[in-house]
Design an enzyme around this catalytic site. Structure first.
Site, short mmCIF file in Angstrom:
data_model
loop_
_atom_site.label_atom_id
_atom_site.label_comp_id
_atom_site.label_asym_id
_atom_site.label_seq_id
_atom_site.Cartn_x
_atom_site.Cartn_y
_atom_site.Cartn_z
N MET A 5 77.62 47.88 -59.91
CA MET A 5 77.75 49.02 -59.01
C MET A 5 78.42 50.18 -59.73
O MET A 5 79.24 49.97 -60.62
CB MET A 5 78.63 48.66 -57.81
CG MET A 5 78.08 47.56 -56.93
SD MET A 5 78.96 47.41 -55.36
CE MET A 5 80.57 46.86 -55.84
N ASP A 51 80.50 53.15 -64.21
CA ASP A 51 81.41 52.86 -65.31
C ASP A 51 80.62 52.43 -66.55
O ASP A 51 79.74 51.59 -66.46
CB ASP A 51 82.40 51.75 -64.90
CG ASP A 51 83.43 51.47 -65.98
OD1 ASP A 51 83.79 52.40 -66.72
OD2 ASP A 51 83.88 50.31 -66.08
N SER A 59 79.29 44.67 -64.26
CA SER A 59 80.03 44.55 -62.99
C SER A 59 79.27 43.59 -62.08
O SER A 59 79.02 42.46 -62.48
CB SER A 59 80.22 45.94 -62.36
OG SER A 59 81.07 45.86 -61.23
N THR A 60 78.86 44.03 -60.89
CA THR A 60 78.21 43.13 -59.93
C THR A 60 76.98 42.47 -60.54
O THR A 60 76.09 43.14 -61.06
CB THR A 60 77.77 43.92 -58.68
OG1 THR A 60 78.85 44.75 -58.28
CG2 THR A 60 77.39 42.99 -57.55
N HIS A 70 84.00 43.53 -64.63
CA HIS A 70 84.90 43.88 -63.52
C HIS A 70 85.19 42.62 -62.72
O HIS A 70 84.30 42.10 -62.02
CB HIS A 70 84.25 44.92 -62.60
CG HIS A 70 84.00 46.24 -63.29
ND1 HIS A 70 83.07 47.14 -62.82
CD2 HIS A 70 84.57 46.80 -64.38
CE1 HIS A 70 83.08 48.20 -63.60
NE2 HIS A 70 83.97 48.02 -64.57
#
Length: 346
Positions: free
Chosen positions: A288, A291, A169-170, A195
């Site tokens: 973040m 997940d 993600s991030t 993401h």
């Protein structure tokens, strides 16, 4: 960590008066955030950075006098700090935003295309959350390290692994890029969940494909997995791996968001347990939230090999940190060690 006495100081840089007011109103709703100034262009912003010393900057991608990407590169060279890009949901906006993430931007939010109340509310929650996490992020991991131009080579030994799966993600667009671009083209198929919104995933897959020896494609329809290829989930659908006889296929699913995400890493990881069992390597990278942590644990319990990115090299140690807490990762590795490790295993 911010508090009411020391709120997170934010500088908003945007040539649109409407967006400056909107973002200020959104961020001022939260008592732990203070908009210390707004700027109309990068030259104005440069003076405000010196004067107000912000913790986080929101930066418009497209501006007069100097575009946001050029200004971002200057910031990351002279004074690295968390920058959240405010981007339009267009192909041009997506291309520039992917370049901004490459240049060290922390993350991005999509500029609302209209004043629809639901869109503003969704943007509010996303922007406030990202500003809070940006203020605590690992700035050192955002700074550009020299890219490795060398592609690793595999030994001749035949591998038992049928698949490699990576979720992020991030900070993940750069983490995935640094891994995939070092891998040789005789690797098992690689499935990727990052993401990222729909139009952005198309730009991202194209960039990965251009800069890798492996062939990288965004999955838009069911596709048979082949070695030497990497497959990125589109930004609006879940991706799963299914077995059809001896073949592995990537298939897409509508389904509701999982862990607030679509595509979700957990959806991919859970499907891999059924399709591949122990003959898989799965890695969970910077991001973040949590997940992928439960999915990684399920993959480990099936006998497969699991990796989490370490805290020092992660922009945000949310997802891999959650996996480590669950004891889902057999190996916790710095980002720059993951490509070599993958090649050594297959």
């Amino acid at each position: 960590m911010s508090n009411l006495l020391n709120p997170i100081k934010v500088l908003i840089v945007d040539d649109s008066a409407f967006i400056r007011v909107l973002l200020s109103q959104i961020l001022d709703q939260d008592e732990s955030i203070k908009v210390v100034a707004t700027a109309v262009d990068p030259f104005d912003a440069r003076e405000k950075i010196k004067k107000f010393n912000p913790d986080v900057i929101t930066l418009d991608v497209e501006m007069p006098k100097m575009d946001g990407l050029t200004f971002l590169k200057n910031i990351m060279r002279l004074r690295p700090m968390p920058v959240i890009m405010v981007s339009t949901l267009t192909q041009a906006g997506a291309d520039i935003t992917i370049q901004a993430l490459d240049a060290g931007a922390f993350d991005f939010v999509s500029k609302p295309s209209s004043e629809v109340k639901e869109k503003i509310i969704a943007l509010s929650e996303e922007l406030i959350e990202k500003v809070k996490i940006a203020a605590q992020c690992n700035t050192a991991a955002l700074e550009k390290s020299p890219k490795s131009s060398s592609v690793l080579t595999r030994s001749e030994t035949k591998s038992d692994f049928e698949l490699i799966a990576i979720g992020a993600s991030t900070g993940g667009t750069e983490a995935i890029h640094s891994i995939v671009t070092q891998l040789p083209c005789d690797m098992p198929p690689i499935v990727l969940v990052q993401h990222i919104p729909d139009v952005f995933s198309t730009s991202y897959a194209k960039r990965l494909n251009e800069e890798s020896i492996m062939s990288v494609m965004e999955v838009r329809r069911p596709v048979k997995l082949s070695s030497g290829h990497a497959y990125l989930a589109p930004g609006h659908m879940h991706m799963e791996v299914k077995r059809k006889g001896k073949e592995l296929w990537a298939v897409l699913g509508e389904g509701p968001p999982v862990n607030r995400h679509k595509p979700a890493v957990d959806v991919l990881f859970h499907s891999i347990v059924k399709a591949v069992g122990a003959r898989c390597i799965a890695a969970l990278l910077t991001g973040m939230g949590q997940d992928g942590a439960n999915g990684l644990l399920e993959i480990r319990n099936s006998g497969a090999l699991t990796i989490a990115q370490d805290e020092q090299s992660s922009v945000v140690w949310g997802m891999p940190g959650a996996a480590v807490k669950l004891d889902a990762a057999q190996k916790v590795l710095a980002l720059n060690r993951i490509p070599k490790f993958l090649v050594s295993q297959v």
